[in-house]
Scaffold this motif. Structure first.
Motif, PDB file in Angstrom:
ATOM      1  N   LEU A   1      -1.026  -0.160  -9.654  1.00 40.24           N
ATOM      2  CA  LEU A   1       0.110  -0.021  -8.753  1.00 40.24           C
ATOM      3  C   LEU A   1       1.114  -1.147  -8.950  1.00 40.24           C
ATOM      4  CD1 LEU A   1       1.447   1.499  -6.414  1.00 40.24           C
ATOM      5  CD2 LEU A   1       0.092   0.113  -4.834  1.00 40.24           C
ATOM      6  N   THR A   2       0.643  -2.373  -9.159  1.00 37.07           N
ATOM      7  CA  THR A   2       1.550  -3.505  -9.340  1.00 37.07           C
ATOM      8  C   THR A   2       2.316  -3.415 -10.657  1.00 37.07           C
ATOM      9  OG1 THR A   2      -0.197  -4.868 -10.331  1.00 37.07           O
ATOM     10  CG2 THR A   2       0.094  -5.010  -7.946  1.00 37.07           C
TER      11      THR A   2
ATOM     12  N   ASN B   1       6.554  -7.096   6.674  1.00 39.74           N
ATOM     13  CA  ASN B   1       7.531  -6.213   7.290  1.00 39.74           C
ATOM     14  C   ASN B   1       7.649  -4.864   6.587  1.00 39.74           C
ATOM     15  OD1 ASN B   1       8.175  -8.130   9.198  1.00 39.74           O
ATOM     16  ND2 ASN B   1       9.947  -8.915   8.098  1.00 39.74           N
ATOM     17  N   PHE B   2       7.016  -4.718   5.441  1.00 38.28           N
ATOM     18  CA  PHE B   2       7.121  -3.471   4.694  1.00 38.28           C
ATOM     19  C   PHE B   2       6.161  -2.431   5.281  1.00 38.28           C
ATOM     20  CE2 PHE B   2       8.448  -5.573   0.407  1.00 38.28           C
ATOM     21  CZ  PHE B   2       9.609  -6.035   1.016  1.00 38.28           C
TER      22      PHE B   2
ATOM     23  N   SER C   1      -1.691   7.619  -4.898  1.00 34.18           N
ATOM     24  CA  SER C   1      -1.789   7.848  -3.455  1.00 34.18           C
ATOM     25  C   SER C   1      -2.847   6.943  -2.837  1.00 34.18           C
ATOM     26  CB  SER C   1      -2.151   9.309  -3.179  1.00 34.18           C
ATOM     27  OG  SER C   1      -1.136  10.175  -3.641  1.00 34.18           O
ATOM     28  N   ALA C   2      -2.546   6.429  -1.656  1.00 34.70           N
ATOM     29  CA  ALA C   2      -3.479   5.581  -0.895  1.00 34.70           C
ATOM     30  C   ALA C   2      -3.994   4.424  -1.734  1.00 34.70           C
ATOM     31  CB  ALA C   2      -4.647   6.419  -0.367  1.00 34.70           C
ATOM     32  N   GLU C   3      -3.126   3.872  -2.575  1.00 35.40           N
ATOM     33  CA  GLU C   3      -3.497   2.725  -3.400  1.00 35.40           C
ATOM     34  C   GLU C   3      -3.017   1.434  -2.740  1.00 35.40           C
ATOM     35  OE1 GLU C   3      -5.137   2.293  -6.534  1.00 35.40           O
ATOM     36  OE2 GLU C   3      -5.876   4.255  -5.910  1.00 35.40           O
TER      37      GLU C   3
ATOM     38  N   SER D   1       0.850  -1.185   0.000  1.00 39.40           N
ATOM     39  CA  SER D   1       0.000   0.000   0.000  1.00 39.40           C
ATOM     40  C   SER D   1       0.885   1.233   0.000  1.00 39.40           C
ATOM     41  CB  SER D   1      -0.935   0.013   1.213  1.00 39.40           C
ATOM     42  OG  SER D   1      -0.192  -0.034   2.420  1.00 39.40           O
ATOM     43  N   THR D   2       0.405   2.284  -0.624  1.00 35.44           N
ATOM     44  CA  THR D   2       1.152   3.537  -0.691  1.00 35.44           C
ATOM     45  C   THR D   2       0.522   4.559   0.236  1.00 35.44           C
ATOM     46  OG1 THR D   2      -0.184   4.228  -2.590  1.00 35.44           O
ATOM     47  CG2 THR D   2       1.928   3.159  -3.057  1.00 35.44           C
TER      48      THR D   2
END
Length: 383
Positions: free
Chosen positions: A260-261, A222-223, A321-323, A37-38
């Protein structure tokens, strides 16, 4: 007729056996769904005032007299990820310079030669800061300005604090940055930029049950929430707890179109016996990884390591954003090379259950038919 019944019973038994086999063979495949997620840069400007000793929402068009103390508190809220903020202040329709009569400017605010006021601290998620406290109208306010209306314009910009370092010794601390409008409107979930939980990931083959096991549901656990320019790496242990060499295969799936991917980069390497090789480098949405490929040959009672790095391009703009994105990694020791469609672990189990149920149903049909035939025979002889 006896032959037919025997054939049907045998067929039912065969279906039962096949169903049981397919349910067990599902253990040779295991999957993990990785989520990313961003973050988002999103600020809000509100104005308040002190009225009758209490803070209240700002009310426009006050009547101002020379020497008046005007309570006006521009407050900036951070609704998104950690960021830096700056503000510009301008008076319109007024010949007098009232900007120098602003008071209560916070200690972390500095004005630079480019005309902006910069907040030198990081404004963290959920925090707020006041730009100033009010305006002192000078006692010698010119008479020609009396009775006229003027406007105070305040605009505020924000930029991510992660992977960005302002130069507050410069007259332009942010340099030549392009400010874009935040395209996302709430509600959305904002997570502060914090390190992950430090979990250790494992893919384990157990020879006694001929099965694969994965100890976590998400290898990207962990990201943190990712921002443009972020680079994060992690790894997973590959374990062979059997007395024979194990061939481990790997593929990935993206269930639906996720922009996003297609933007985030993925780098995968695998290490066995001290030798490291690159498996993949490209977009997180990896069409070339949709088919099983040999990941590693792990010797008996041996182990290897799968390392992966996720990189977010610096140029990623506000559209992302917020994706959120998701990719499934599938490990198997028994890839299907027959040309038949690939079947996921859950599908194996469902097929096994279905075929087993079909076998039981067929067996019941045979028994019913047998009883019906017997009843018909008895009825014929009774007459």
């Amino acid at each position: 007729m006896k032959r037919k019944r025997k054939w049907m019973i045998a067929l039912g038994f065969l279906i039962l056996v096949c169903g049981g086999y397919m349910a067990v063979s599902a253990g040779n495949e295991a999957a993990v769904s990785n989520h990313i997620s961003t973050g988002i840069i999103d600020i809000e400007l509100e104005e308040h005032q002190i009225k009758n000793g209490k803070e209240a929402k700002w009310q426009d068009n006050p009547l101002l007299l020379p020497g008046a103390d005007v309570s006006k508190i521009p407050r900036i809220h951070n609704r998104g990820s950690d960021c830096y903020v700056r503000a510009s202040i301008g008076f319109r329709d007024l010949a007098v310079d009232l900007e120098r009569h602003i008071y209560g400017l916070g200690g972390s605010w500095v004005k630079k030669s480019d005309g902006y006021y910069y907040y030198t601290d990081i404004l963290k998620t959920g925090e707020s800061t006041d730009l100033f406290k009010g305006i002192q109208i000078p006692a010698n306010f010119p008479q020609e300005a009396e009775g006229s209306a003027f406007h105070l314009d305040i605009s505020v910009d924000a930029i991510q604090s992660q992977n960005f370092t302002p130069d507050f010794s410069s007259g332009m601390p942010w340099g030549q940055v392009e400010i874009l409008k935040c395209e996302k409107q709430g509600p959305y979930q904002i997570t502060s930029y914090t390190p992950g939980t430090g979990r250790i990931f494992q893919v384990e083959y157990r020879g006694e049950s001929d099965s694969l096991f994965i100890n976590e549901e998400d290898f990207f656990e962990n990201f943190p929430v990712l921002m443009p320019g972020d680079v994060y790496s992690d790894s997973a242990e590959l374990r062979n707890n059997s007395e024979k060499e194990m061939e481990l295969y790997f593929r990935s799936e993206v269930s639906e179109k996720q922009e996003l991917t297609e933007e985030v980069e993925l780098f995968i390497t695998v290490e066995t016996d001290g030798n490291e090789k690159m498996l993949y480098k490209g977009p997180l949405k990896a069409e070339s990884l949709s088919e099983n490929r040999l990941l590693a040959k792990i010797p008996k009672s041996g182990q290897g390591k799968l390392s992966f790095t996720v990189t977010v391009p610096k140029e990623l703009d506000n559209r992302y954003s917020a994706e959120e994105g998701q990719v499934k990694w599938i490990f198997t020791t028994n890839p299907k090379d027959s040309g038949l469609p690939s079947v996921r672990t859950g599908d194996f189990q469902r097929i096994g259950i279905f075929l087993a149920a079909a076998g039981v149903s067929l067996g019941l049909i045979v028994i019913i038919m047998k009883r019906k035939k017997s009843n018909e025979t008895n009825h014929r002889y009774s007459h």
